[in-house]
Enzyme design. Structure first.
Site, short mmCIF file in Angstrom:
data_model
loop_
_atom_site.label_atom_id
_atom_site.label_comp_id
_atom_site.label_asym_id
_atom_site.label_seq_id
_atom_site.Cartn_x
_atom_site.Cartn_y
_atom_site.Cartn_z
N ARG A 165 -6.35 -7.68 3.26
CA ARG A 165 -6.15 -6.34 2.67
C ARG A 165 -6.75 -6.26 1.25
O ARG A 165 -6.19 -5.60 0.37
CB ARG A 165 -4.67 -5.95 2.62
CG ARG A 165 -3.97 -5.91 3.97
CD ARG A 165 -4.50 -4.79 4.86
NE ARG A 165 -3.68 -4.60 6.03
CZ ARG A 165 -3.87 -5.24 7.20
NH1 ARG A 165 -4.88 -6.08 7.34
NH2 ARG A 165 -3.08 -4.98 8.22
N SER A 239 1.85 0.16 7.02
CA SER A 239 2.61 -0.87 6.27
C SER A 239 2.58 -0.52 4.78
O SER A 239 1.50 -0.37 4.21
CB SER A 239 1.99 -2.25 6.45
OG SER A 239 1.95 -2.61 7.80
N GLU A 337 0.90 -2.42 -0.38
CA GLU A 337 -0.44 -2.27 0.20
C GLU A 337 -0.98 -0.87 -0.09
O GLU A 337 -2.18 -0.68 -0.32
CB GLU A 337 -0.37 -2.49 1.72
CG GLU A 337 -1.71 -2.30 2.40
CD GLU A 337 -1.63 -2.24 3.92
OE1 GLU A 337 -1.16 -3.21 4.55
OE2 GLU A 337 -2.06 -1.22 4.49
P1 FAD Z 1 -7.60 7.02 1.91
O1 FAD Z 1 -6.13 6.92 2.02
O2 FAD Z 1 -8.21 8.36 1.82
O3 FAD Z 1 -8.08 6.15 0.66
C1 FAD Z 1 -7.59 4.85 0.47
C2 FAD Z 1 -8.20 4.28 -0.83
O4 FAD Z 1 -9.60 4.12 -0.68
C3 FAD Z 1 -8.03 5.22 -2.03
O5 FAD Z 1 -7.89 4.42 -3.18
C4 FAD Z 1 -9.35 5.99 -2.08
O6 FAD Z 1 -9.67 6.44 -3.38
C5 FAD Z 1 -10.32 4.93 -1.61
N1 FAD Z 1 -11.48 5.47 -0.87
C6 FAD Z 1 -11.42 6.17 0.29
N2 FAD Z 1 -12.68 6.43 0.72
C7 FAD Z 1 -13.52 5.92 -0.20
C8 FAD Z 1 -14.94 5.86 -0.32
N3 FAD Z 1 -15.75 6.40 0.58
N4 FAD Z 1 -15.47 5.25 -1.42
C9 FAD Z 1 -14.67 4.68 -2.35
N5 FAD Z 1 -13.31 4.70 -2.28
C10 FAD Z 1 -12.76 5.30 -1.22
N6 FAD Z 1 -4.42 -0.34 7.77
C11 FAD Z 1 -4.78 -1.54 8.29
O7 FAD Z 1 -5.53 -2.30 7.64
N7 FAD Z 1 -4.34 -1.95 9.51
C12 FAD Z 1 -3.53 -1.19 10.27
O8 FAD Z 1 -3.15 -1.59 11.37
C13 FAD Z 1 -3.13 0.09 9.76
N8 FAD Z 1 -2.29 0.89 10.47
C14 FAD Z 1 -1.90 2.08 9.97
C15 FAD Z 1 -1.04 2.88 10.74
C16 FAD Z 1 -0.63 4.13 10.28
C17 FAD Z 1 0.30 4.96 11.12
C18 FAD Z 1 -1.10 4.60 9.02
C19 FAD Z 1 -0.70 5.95 8.54
C20 FAD Z 1 -1.95 3.80 8.24
C21 FAD Z 1 -2.35 2.53 8.71
N9 FAD Z 1 -3.20 1.70 7.96
C22 FAD Z 1 -3.61 0.48 8.49
C23 FAD Z 1 -3.66 2.09 6.62
C24 FAD Z 1 -4.89 3.03 6.62
O9 FAD Z 1 -5.08 3.64 7.87
C25 FAD Z 1 -6.18 2.29 6.25
O10 FAD Z 1 -6.05 1.68 4.97
C26 FAD Z 1 -7.41 3.22 6.23
O11 FAD Z 1 -8.59 2.46 6.09
C27 FAD Z 1 -7.34 4.26 5.10
O12 FAD Z 1 -8.42 5.16 5.30
P2 FAD Z 1 -8.42 6.59 4.63
O13 FAD Z 1 -9.76 7.20 4.88
O14 FAD Z 1 -7.26 7.37 5.08
O15 FAD Z 1 -8.28 6.18 3.11
N1 EPU Z 2 9.75 -7.75 12.48
C1 EPU Z 2 11.10 -7.72 12.19
N2 EPU Z 2 11.77 -6.55 12.40
C2 EPU Z 2 11.16 -5.43 12.88
C3 EPU Z 2 9.77 -5.47 13.15
C4 EPU Z 2 9.08 -6.65 12.95
O1 EPU Z 2 11.70 -8.71 11.79
O2 EPU Z 2 11.84 -4.42 13.05
C5 EPU Z 2 9.02 -9.02 12.27
C6 EPU Z 2 8.95 -9.84 13.54
O3 EPU Z 2 9.10 -11.21 13.18
C7 EPU Z 2 7.52 -9.59 14.02
C8 EPU Z 2 6.80 -9.48 12.70
O4 EPU Z 2 7.70 -8.78 11.85
O5 EPU Z 2 7.03 -10.65 14.80
C9 EPU Z 2 5.43 -8.82 12.73
O6 EPU Z 2 5.55 -7.47 13.13
P1 EPU Z 2 4.29 -6.64 13.68
O7 EPU Z 2 3.63 -7.39 14.78
O8 EPU Z 2 4.75 -5.26 13.94
O9 EPU Z 2 3.23 -6.67 12.49
P2 EPU Z 2 3.36 -6.57 10.92
O10 EPU Z 2 3.15 -7.92 10.35
O11 EPU Z 2 4.58 -5.84 10.51
C10 EPU Z 2 0.81 -6.28 10.53
C11 EPU Z 2 -0.07 -5.37 9.69
C12 EPU Z 2 -0.30 -4.07 10.43
C13 EPU Z 2 -1.01 -4.37 11.75
C14 EPU Z 2 -0.12 -5.30 12.59
C15 EPU Z 2 -0.81 -5.77 13.85
C16 EPU Z 2 0.26 -5.95 7.38
C17 EPU Z 2 0.86 -5.56 6.08
N3 EPU Z 2 0.53 -5.14 8.40
O12 EPU Z 2 2.07 -5.66 10.61
O13 EPU Z 2 -1.14 -3.26 9.63
O14 EPU Z 2 -1.27 -3.20 12.47
O15 EPU Z 2 0.20 -6.49 11.81
O16 EPU Z 2 -1.83 -6.67 13.53
O17 EPU Z 2 -0.46 -6.93 7.44
C18 EPU Z 2 -1.15 -1.62 7.90
O18 EPU Z 2 -1.81 -2.42 7.23
O19 EPU Z 2 -0.86 -0.46 7.48
C19 EPU Z 2 -0.70 -2.01 9.24
C20 EPU Z 2 0.03 -1.20 10.00
#
Ligand code: FAD
Ligand code: EPU
Length: 341
Positions: A165, A239, A337
């Site tokens: 990240r 997250s 994050e």
């Molecule tokens: P924004 O929120 O619009 O911007 C994020 C940051 O980047 C800000 O600081 C902004 O200024 C900057 N920025 C955006 N675009 C540019 C650009 N073109 N140039 C320079 N700076 C820029 N993330 C994960 O890594 N893994 C996941 O599994 C994951 N799951 C998610 C699930 C949900 C339900 C949600 C809501 C979010 C999740 N995220 C996850 C976080 C998010 O989706 C990602 O970080 C995504 O890449 C953000 O994209 P955005 O366009 O919405 O960025």
């Molecule tokens: N867990 C609990 N309680 C709960 C849920 C989960 O204890 O209610 C524990 C369990 O031990 C489980 C572990 O958390 O095994 C991991 O949970 P999960 O697989 O849901 O993944 P996560 O670590 O919570 C990360 C990323 C996600 C990504 C998933 C899948 C980060 C900060 N988050 O979540 O990314 O989608 O793995 O790879 O690394 C994001 O960055 O926004 C994001 C959603």
């Protein structure tokens, strides 16, 4: 494109926080971007923020500057050989639509990253990752515009200094560049990554006999939909905190006090252990917590949520309380994050 003033950002952030931006504009070409940057300078707006899909951001107050929303579009095949395809994708393309386009065309390597909200331009910012893949695994290069020096600069994979990240754009180069396009190197061969346990399990539940990127994408979509709140229904930014890592000594002492603490050896560094922040937060009693419209999600406590009309500060204050209680119980300091503005 027109500059607008005192614009509500509620439709532009997935937390659904209702704050005002002093000024707001969209750009769909570098020329328009340059015009807007000149206009901002002339009107003396000192602050500016580039926005994609607003899915990794928490606004805690009105934004006293200019929000520039990236709407650059286009997907182009720029190189191809027997094994690989190089796709140059404009920053304003929607991430999940790109994944679906690749899946349809059998461009492999991106399918595990299905259903992540947001736009392509933000994907390198925090090296998005899920289900065993990070974008650094398929990233070739990007082009970004240096805001002060008004020039385009190319970055290759090593230049971006990707980490968990993390990237150089969140550290040394913070706020200096706007990312305009990203080139991905995808595979024409099937080289699937299903080592993340839940994927194998879901593929079995789906009755999949022959692996394909389509099946993996669907498995990931199913898992994510069952766990994570849909931001269209409940405001959130995924997250809220990163999963912390600790060294061997700290891990041993944690295991002595909390024998059931889950932990995973960090693949890249066998002396580091990753601990799920969700578990730490749940054990600290926050899972399902709600105060007015700010809460900690009932299925995934790592996700803080806005049930309707929470303000950014209520979500932020909840994150402070969670950090404090996890620190007191486990002596681990959670790192956010989500970008706090
Ligand atoms: P924004 O929120 O619009 O911007 C994020 C940051 O980047 C800000 O600081 C902004 O200024 C900057 N920025 C955006 N675009 C540019 C650009 N073109 N140039 C320079 N700076 C820029 N993330 C994960 O890594 N893994 C996941 O599994 C994951 N799951 C998610 C699930 C949900 C339900 C949600 C809501 C979010 C999740 N995220 C996850 C976080 C998010 O989706 C990602 O970080 C995504 O890449 C953000 O994209 P955005 O366009 O919405 O960025
Ligand atoms: N867990 C609990 N309680 C709960 C849920 C989960 O204890 O209610 C524990 C369990 O031990 C489980 C572990 O958390 O095994 C991991 O949970 P999960 O697989 O849901 O993944 P996560 O670590 O919570 C990360 C990323 C996600 C990504 C998933 C899948 C980060 C900060 N988050 O979540 O990314 O989608 O793995 O790879 O690394 C994001 O960055 O926004 C994001 C959603």
């Amino acid at each position: 494109m027109q500059m607008q003033y005192n614009v509500s950002l509620k439709p532009y952030n997935t937390f659904g926080i209702d704050v005002l931006a002093k000024c707001f504009a969209k750009f769909n070409s570098v020329e328009v971007l340059e015009q807007l940057l000149n206009q901002i300078k002339n009107e003396d707006f000192s602050k500016k923020l580039f926005l994609g899909g607003g899915s990794n951001i928490l606004f805690t107050k009105n934004y006293d500057g200019c929000i520039l929303k990236n709407e650059l579009k286009g997907i182009e095949i720029i190189q191809e050989n027997e094994n690989h395809i190089y796709l140059k994708v404009a920053a304003g393309e929607v991430w999940h639509e790109l994944v679906m386009y690749c899946v349809e065309n059998n461009f492999n390597g991106i399918e595990n990253l299905s259903l992540i909200p947001g736009n392509v331009g933000a994907s390198p910012m925090q090296n998005i990752g899920a289900y065993g893949i990070e974008i650094k695994d398929i990233f070739h290069s990007l082009e970004a515009y240096h805001i002060e020096e008004k020039k385009m600069v190319s970055f290759n994979n090593a230049d971006c200094e990707f980490g968990y990240r993390e990237s150089i754009f969140k550290k040394q180069l913070k706020d200096q560049f706007v990312i305009l396009n990203v080139t991905f190197k995808l595979s024409k061969q099937a080289n699937f990554q299903i080592s993340y346990g839940a994927i194998e399990q879901e593929l079995a539940n789906m009755g999949v006999k022959e692996l394909s990127n389509k099946a993996i994408a669907q498995a990931v979509i199913n898992i994510r939909s069952s766990k994570l709140p849909n931001p269209k229904l409940i405001g959130n930014a995924g997250s809220f905190f990163k999963n912390p890592t600790v060294d061997e000594t700290v891990m041993q002492s944690l295991l002595n006090s909390f024998p059931s603490i889950p932990n995973f050896v960090n693949k890249k560094s066998s002396v580091e252990y990753k601990i799920p922040a969700a578990w730490l937060i749940e054990q600290s009693g926050w899972k399902g917590y709600r105060n007015n419209d700010a809460g900690c999600h009932i299925n995934q406590p790592l996700v803080l949520v806005n049930y309707g009309n929470a303000c950014g500060n209520e979500i932020f204050e909840l994150s402070v309380a969670i950090i404090d209680s996890v620190t007191n119980k486990f002596n681990i300091i959670l790192e956010r994050e989500v970008n706090i503005i």
